[in-house]
Scaffold this motif. Sequence first.
Motif, short mmCIF file in Angstrom:
data_model
loop_
_atom_site.label_atom_id
_atom_site.label_comp_id
_atom_site.label_asym_id
_atom_site.label_seq_id
_atom_site.Cartn_x
_atom_site.Cartn_y
_atom_site.Cartn_z
N PRO A 240 0.80 -1.23 0.06
CA PRO A 240 0.16 -0.04 -0.05
C PRO A 240 0.86 1.09 -0.06
N GLU A 241 2.26 1.17 0.50
CA GLU A 241 2.86 2.46 0.68
C GLU A 241 3.45 2.79 -0.59
N ASP A 242 4.07 2.16 -1.25
CA ASP A 242 4.80 2.27 -2.57
C ASP A 242 4.47 1.67 -3.93
N GLY A 243 3.47 0.70 -3.94
CA GLY A 243 2.64 0.10 -4.92
C GLY A 243 3.75 -1.11 -5.49
N THR A 244 4.85 -1.39 -4.83
CA THR A 244 5.78 -2.47 -5.46
C THR A 244 4.91 -3.81 -4.95
N PRO A 245 5.01 -4.86 -5.94
CA PRO A 245 4.51 -6.04 -5.44
C PRO A 245 5.39 -6.77 -4.29
N PHE A 246 4.59 -7.57 -3.25
CA PHE A 246 5.33 -8.27 -2.47
C PHE A 246 5.92 -9.50 -2.99
N PRO A 247 7.34 -9.52 -2.60
CA PRO A 247 7.81 -10.66 -3.25
C PRO A 247 7.37 -12.05 -2.62
N ARG A 248 7.42 -13.03 -3.63
CA ARG A 248 7.17 -14.42 -3.23
C ARG A 248 7.75 -14.86 -1.86
N PHE A 249 9.14 -14.77 -1.91
CA PHE A 249 10.06 -15.19 -0.81
C PHE A 249 10.71 -14.13 -0.23
N ASP A 250 10.54 -13.47 0.87
CA ASP A 250 10.97 -12.28 1.46
C ASP A 250 11.94 -12.66 2.58
N GLY A 251 13.47 -12.82 2.13
CA GLY A 251 14.31 -13.64 2.97
C GLY A 251 14.78 -12.62 4.24
N ALA A 252 14.51 -11.40 3.90
CA ALA A 252 14.84 -10.55 5.08
C ALA A 252 13.71 -10.51 6.30
N LEU A 253 12.36 -10.62 5.57
CA LEU A 253 11.35 -10.68 6.63
C LEU A 253 11.47 -12.15 7.46
N VAL A 254 11.69 -13.19 6.73
CA VAL A 254 11.88 -14.64 7.17
C VAL A 254 13.09 -14.31 8.52
N LEU A 255 14.17 -13.87 8.25
CA LEU A 255 15.01 -13.91 8.96
C LEU A 255 14.73 -12.89 10.32
N ARG A 256 14.09 -11.94 10.05
CA ARG A 256 13.28 -11.13 11.21
C ARG A 256 12.65 -11.78 11.96
N ILE A 257 11.74 -12.82 11.35
CA ILE A 257 10.73 -13.59 12.25
C ILE A 257 11.68 -14.43 12.86
N LEU A 258 12.82 -15.23 12.41
CA LEU A 258 13.64 -15.96 13.19
C LEU A 258 14.50 -15.31 14.29
N ARG A 259 14.87 -14.15 13.83
CA ARG A 259 15.75 -13.36 14.92
C ARG A 259 14.83 -12.94 16.12
N ILE A 260 13.34 -12.54 15.86
CA ILE A 260 12.59 -12.31 17.16
C ILE A 260 12.15 -13.61 17.79
N GLY A 261 11.85 -14.61 16.93
CA GLY A 261 11.11 -15.78 17.72
C GLY A 261 12.40 -16.87 18.07
N PHE A 262 13.33 -16.77 17.64
CA PHE A 262 14.51 -18.00 18.14
C PHE A 262 14.69 -17.75 19.55
N PRO A 263 15.16 -16.53 20.03
CA PRO A 263 15.43 -16.29 21.71
C PRO A 263 14.12 -17.00 22.44
N GLY A 264 13.02 -16.83 22.08
CA GLY A 264 11.81 -17.15 22.81
C GLY A 264 11.54 -18.89 22.65
#
Length: 477
Positions: A240-264
């Motif tokens: 919604p903010e820049d009109g570019t399509p979402f990537p099929r695989f977003d490596g940066a976001l996957v790593l962010r999920i892992l970085r936040i979730g792994f310590p828990g």
Amino acid sequence: MFRTVFSPAEARRFVSLGLPVLVAQTSQIGMSFVDTAMSGQFSTTDMAAVAVSGSIWAPISLLGVGCLLALSPMSAHLVGAGRRAECAHLLRQGIWLSLFLSVLLMSLFQLLSRHLDLFGLEGRMAELAGGYLRAMLWGLPGFMLFVNIRSFLEGFSRTRPAMIVGLLGLMLNVPVNYVFIYGKLGLPALGAVGCGVATSLCYWFMALCMFFYVRRDSSYRSLRPLFRPLLFPSCARPRPEDGTPFPRFDGALVLRILRIGFPGALALCFEVSLFTVSAILLAPLGEIVVAGHQIASNFSALIFMLPLSLQITATIRVGHFLGAGRVWRARVVGRTALCLGMACSLVMACLTMLFRQEIIAIYIDDARVAALTMGLLPLMAAYQLVDAIQTVSIGILRAYNDTRIISLICLVSYWGIGLPLGFTLSRTSLLTPAPLGAQGFWIAYLLALGFGALCYSLRLRVLNRLGTGAVMQKIQR
């Protein structure tokens, strides 16, 4: 002043959101209870195999499932900020992460199932426990998909679907267990292995139910396609903010999920493995000590579902307000959650003390085990009080994406204090005139969790002193 510490309106919201979470979590405990009880009716050896392999399954599988718990606060932040479309993208990246973690953990379970001699299992017991693990590992991707979609819905404050699906899974588990354990409908009797097959099928049933729910619910129609971009990126909706399509695989976001979730996830693994190792260390003291400790642990796990439901609800509600930039309101919600947690644990502690004999009678009628357990339940009741503070505080910290401190505190409190102190008190006379047995470990649990609760409280004080800009920067990292 009262409303800055405790909000009655927010407390009512906690009840409406948290009650379905409580039922959903209890239904998962119920599946483990059904497996143990029904395999015990088949044979004692099969029940022991389910119990032992379950103690191996739980801490390792939590490493994967625990990583996905980051999806709930991240989704809540997006909803609170009015960025609903990005929740679908987050869900899809959670599925990619689930696939990767499933392959990794399934390979590990496959390896462990062939080398159970490392855990002291031999002969028929090792064969049954290994078969149970090999059957269960095929259900892991289904369970992780269930957790993915549940976390997505929790971001929208939708907790009832997981409750309904959890109850359906529990209801299905009984007849499917019966078929595979006892060999009905022309199938061979599989015993303990049949428990693993049945539970795996139930996990996939739960995942598919959640999948079809979000596909058909009109509330998420604007977010579609939710799943198709996994394979067809051209179908993805634009940002919604820049009109570019979402990537099929977003490596940066996957790593962010892992970085936040792994310590828990590590924190969950530390906690579960502590109880597993404690039971092993108490085994040489005899079956009476082990039985009494097991009763106290089992009842404690059942009561724990109450603060755990408050933890999940606190993550959702605090995450919503943080995402919307309403930091002061998020702090009030966090304090309300802590007050509710302490109040509920106090009530449960009092009920435990009043009905100790009736609780023990549910489990066993052996007078020697009952006498030992009578001395453990007061310690367990006190343990629940500090555990409620710790558990709810962890939920608030997850809403702030402040998870690294959780794993550090859990490591120090459980394995730095709880395990060595518990062994010293239960098996040696270094600190006491005589070894305390199971009571020694429960005293150590109490002190370890007290240390953890104190550390979490101090950490929350630090976060509460941060300005709005610093908090918003923290949750967006």
